[in-house]
Design an enzyme around this catalytic site. Structure first.
Site, PDB file in Angstrom:
ATOM      1  N   SER A   1       0.839  -1.196   0.000  1.00  0.00           N
ATOM      2  CA  SER A   1       0.000   0.000   0.000  1.00  0.00           C
ATOM      3  C   SER A   1       0.880   1.254   0.000  1.00  0.00           C
ATOM      4  CB  SER A   1      -0.953  -0.048   1.209  1.00  0.00           C
ATOM      5  OG  SER A   1      -1.941   0.967   1.114  1.00  0.00           O
TER       6      SER A   1
ATOM      7  N   GLU B   1      -1.608  -2.343  -8.423  1.00  0.00           N
ATOM      8  CA  GLU B   1      -2.917  -2.527  -7.831  1.00  0.00           C
ATOM      9  C   GLU B   1      -3.359  -1.193  -7.259  1.00  0.00           C
ATOM     10  OE1 GLU B   1      -3.660  -2.288  -4.350  1.00  0.00           O
ATOM     11  OE2 GLU B   1      -1.592  -1.823  -3.784  1.00  0.00           O
TER      12      GLU B   1
ATOM     13  N   HIS C   1      -5.156  -5.012  -2.047  1.00  0.00           N
ATOM     14  CA  HIS C   1      -5.973  -4.731  -0.872  1.00  0.00           C
ATOM     15  C   HIS C   1      -7.115  -5.725  -0.650  1.00  0.00           C
ATOM     16  CE1 HIS C   1      -3.723  -1.002  -1.096  1.00  0.00           C
ATOM     17  NE2 HIS C   1      -4.148  -0.716   0.120  1.00  0.00           N
TER      18      HIS C   1
END
Length: 321
Positions: A112, A228, A294
Site C-alpha cells: 500500500s 494494484e 488490498h
C-alpha cells in the site's frame, strides 16, 4: 540488484511505522500478529516511536526516520516490517540515509503506502525490497495460510518458485469480524497471452506515481509491472494513473494487475475498456485479478527482483528475489 540475506529461524524482525502509527491497532490484534510471527520462528521487536500519534494518526518525519535508521543499523535485526499503510510515507524520502541502508542490507516488507519507500530504496540503493504483508496483516485468521506460505517462500528461501492463485479470496473487513467472512473462488485472468521475463517493479499504483519527477523513481527498463489500487480509486482515476505510469516505461515486458476492491466499482468491462486503449498492452503478456493488493489473501513479491510471467497458463515464477 543486491538481494538481502534471507530470514532464518530465530531472526529478529523489527516493526516500524513509516506511515500510520501502530496506535490504530488493537491490543488483541498486536498480540495475535506478534504471536503468529513468533510461531514462524522469529523474534519480534518494535520501533521506539511506532505507538505515538499525531493529528493524522502518524508521527513526525524525524521519529519515523529515526526508527527506520535504527532498524537498518541494528545488527541483530534481519528483517523489517511496516505496521500498516496510510498516506504519507513519501514525506520521509529526502531524509532517509540511503547509504546507511546500502551498507546494511536486510529484508524490508510492506504494501500500500509503503510502495513509495520500498521502490525508492531499491532505486537508490540497488537493494531488492518486498511488497507483502504488513505486521498488521498477521492478525488475519482465515486466508492466512496462503499469505504466510508465500511470505516465507519469498523471504526465507532462494530457490525459484511459482506463485499460483489462492483457492478463494475476500474483500471484507476481516479486522472487524474474523468469523463472518465472505469468500469466493479465485480466478487469475488473461488479457493478453504470452510469456516474458524482466525486472519487477510496482505495488500500489497511485503511490508509485507519487515518485514520478523525483530522484526516487526507478528507471523502468525491461520492466514487469505489478500494479494494484485500493477502494479509493475509481475506473477513471485508475485509467489515468496507469496511463501516466506506462508513459514512463522505457521497455515494458509484461503487466500484472492486482485484484480490485468492490468499492472501486472496477468491473471487468471497465478494466478491459481501459486496457484496450493502449496498443502496447496487446503486444505483451497481461494478467489481472491476481492475488496482491488490498483484497485477501496476498502473496509477497520482490521489487527489483527477476520474474517470469506466463499469462497463457496464469503462472508467475520468481527467478531471483
Amino acid at each position: 540488484m543486491q538481494i538481502p540475506g534471507k530470514l532464518t529461524n530465530g531472526d529478529e524482525i523489527r516493526i516500524v511505522a513509516p506511515s500510520r502509527s501502530a496506535c490504530i491497532l488493537s491490543e488483541e490484534g498486536i498480540k495475535m500478529a506478534k504471536e503468529r510471527l513468533e510461531q514462524l520462528g522469529f523474534t519480534v521487536s518494535f520501533g521506539r516511536h511506532i505507538f505515538e500519534k499525531d493529528l493524522q494518526n502518524s508521527t513526525s518525519i524525524e521519529q519515523r526516520v529515526e526508527d527506520l535508521h535504527d532498524a537498518f543499523s541494528d545488527e541483530q535485526v534481519k528483517g523489517i516490517l511496516s505496521v500498516i499503510g496510510g498516506f504519507n510515507s513519501n514525506e520521509l524520502l529526502p531524509y532517509i540515509d540511503f547509504e546507511l541502508i546500502k551498507k546494511n542490507p536486510k529484508i524490508f516488507c510492506g504494501f500500500s503506502d509503503i510502495t513509495a519507500i520500498a521502490n525508492a530504496i531499491t532505486a537508490k540503493t540497488g537493494m531488492v525490497t518486498y511488497s507483502g504483508p504488513h505486521f498488521s496483516s498477521f492478525q488475519m485468521v482465515k486466508g492466512q495460510e496462503y499469505q504466510t506460505h508465500f511470505f516465507t517462500q519469498c523471504l526465507m528461501h532462494d530457490a525459484p518458485f511459482e506463485m499460483k492463485p489462492s483457492s478463494e479470496w475476500s474483500d471484507d473487513a476481516w479486522y472487524l469480524d474474523q468469523e463472518n467472512r465472505n469468500f469466493e473462488e479465485t480466478v487469475w485472468k488473461t488479457y493478453q497471452a504470452g510469456t516474458a521475463g524482466g525486472t519487477l517493479w510496482g505495488g500500489n499504483l497511485c503511490t508509485l506515481n507519487l515518485l514520478q519527477g523525483t530522484d526516487y523513481m526507478p528507471t523502468l527498463e525491461n520492466a514487469v509491472l505489478f500494479v494494484e489500487d485500493d477502494e479509493m480509486t475509481i475506473p477513471e482515476t485508475f485509467a489515468r494513473d496507469l496511463t501516466s505510469l506506462l508513459q514512463t516505461v522505457k521497455s515494458l515486458k509484461a503487466l500484472v494487475i492486482g485484484r480490485f476492491q468492490r468499492a472501486s466499482n472496477m468491473s471487468e468491462e471497465q478494466l478491459l475498456f481501459i486496457l484496450d486503449k493502449h496498443p502496447m498492452l496487446k503486444e505483451i503478456p497481461v494478467l489481472y485479478d491476481v492475488d496482491f493488493g488490498h483484497t485477501q489473501p496476498m502473496f509477497t513479491f520482490p521489487i527489483g527482483g527477476e520474474v517470469l510471467v506466463d499469462a497463457s497458463a496464469g503462472v508467475l515464477k520468481l527467478v531471483r528475489f
